[in-house]
Design a protein around this motif. Sequence first.
Motif, short mmCIF file in Angstrom:
data_model
loop_
_atom_site.label_atom_id
_atom_site.label_comp_id
_atom_site.label_asym_id
_atom_site.label_seq_id
_atom_site.Cartn_x
_atom_site.Cartn_y
_atom_site.Cartn_z
N ARG A 198 0.75 -1.26 -0.21
CA ARG A 198 -0.02 -0.01 -0.07
C ARG A 198 0.79 1.18 0.24
N TYR A 248 0.99 -8.43 -3.54
CA TYR A 248 1.10 -8.96 -2.42
C TYR A 248 1.25 -7.76 -1.10
N GLN A 249 0.97 -8.23 -0.10
CA GLN A 249 1.02 -7.33 1.14
C GLN A 249 2.44 -6.73 1.25
N TYR A 260 -0.07 -12.29 1.51
CA TYR A 260 -1.13 -12.40 0.78
C TYR A 260 -1.36 -11.23 -0.26
N GLU A 262 -3.04 -8.36 -1.52
CA GLU A 262 -3.87 -7.35 -0.82
C GLU A 262 -4.46 -6.41 -1.62
N THR A 263 -5.62 -6.01 -1.34
CA THR A 263 -6.58 -5.48 -2.32
C THR A 263 -6.27 -3.94 -2.31
N LYS A 301 -11.53 -10.53 -5.49
CA LYS A 301 -11.80 -9.74 -3.89
C LYS A 301 -13.02 -9.50 -3.72
N ASP A 313 -9.95 -8.89 2.04
CA ASP A 313 -8.51 -8.90 1.92
C ASP A 313 -7.68 -7.60 1.91
N ILE A 314 -8.18 -6.54 2.89
CA ILE A 314 -7.78 -5.39 2.98
C ILE A 314 -6.90 -5.05 4.30
N CYS A 315 -5.80 -4.80 4.05
CA CYS A 315 -5.19 -4.48 5.32
C CYS A 315 -5.71 -3.35 6.00
N CYS A 338 -6.46 -8.27 8.56
CA CYS A 338 -6.89 -8.10 7.22
C CYS A 338 -8.44 -8.13 7.13
#
Length: 363
Positions: A198, A248-249, A260, A262-263, A301, A313-315, A338
């Motif tokens: 992100r 990925y995250q 994972y 990540e969205t 997602k 799947d959002i941090c 998540c």
Amino acid sequence: MVNKYIDWYLENYRRQTKAVLNYPDGCVMTGVQGIYEAEKQSKYLDVIYEFGAKYVDGEGNVSGYQANVHNVDQLRCGTVILYLYRKTGEIRYRKAADQFRENLRTFPRLDMGNFWHKEIYPYQVWLDGLYMAMPFYLEYTELFGGEGVYEDVAGQFANVRKHLYIDDKKIYKHAYDEKKVQVWADPSTGLSPNFWGRAEGWYLMALADCIPMLEKAGRKETTLLKELLAEAVEGIVRYQDEQTGLFYQLLDLPNQAGNYTETSASAMISYALMKGTRIGVLPGACWEKGKEIFDAVCREKLKKKDGNFHLVDICASAGLGPGAKRDGSIAYYLSEKCVDDNAHGAAALMMAYGEILQKACGR
């Protein structure tokens, strides 16, 4: 599917009664703004007007804003307030924006010139902060003027490129501690240890949003930011997961246990690629790549649960310090919750969708 999700999300969002303004709200409103500008449906503009009425009073006071606190996150809603001023001409929004701009005049800076991320994060630059502050800084200047702002913005981006970009990886570390004293900072470089997806998304979006304002002003600094966006995009696409089409995250550790796709990061990258193409910085293939990532987000997602679609799947949040817990380690980033329907992810999805709609409308 996407329209249904956005309508459901905004209906729930409008019922929320938060006491104070916060940066995820600003991101959501920016996403709504993009969709409205493409489709011109009044229901989206109504959401933004409601937002303004809820958080900015008749005297221009912003709920929860602390004028004596320097925190770049407070400034993220600034572009939304400026949008409300452009649309309505109401003086309360000018007064609110003036408060944000005044905050920047006294903002503490690193020795190299960049704004601190926050007062509780002294002498630190995070990629996140460029998106929180720079688009507002430029848009305010576009509307009301200001000396030395264009040079300042370009200089802060140049410093981030100098200190946070890793040549062999072609991507950026999350943060830099100029004094090299934080628990997460490498004692020789001052850098945080990992590449957070992100954070890269924040950086790409900051560039994509700042470039048009510099170009409109006819500034030579536009060239630097265009070069940075092209370089960053060339680097980030190397980390796209072949199987899912997402990111990925922890970008460069696809085989790490617990990592994972990540969205929010994926949707932010999608947005930046498509907008970068629309504003003429990136080649047409980048728009197709951005649309491919957006489609992957929707496919992988958006999940139907209890009769509604949910973005999964959002941090929920990630940062560095203060203190030892948020140490920037692999274990730390993968320990953060998540969650579903977090504003970071929903906002980025709307921003990317707005780019798709703008292309469909020939804008």
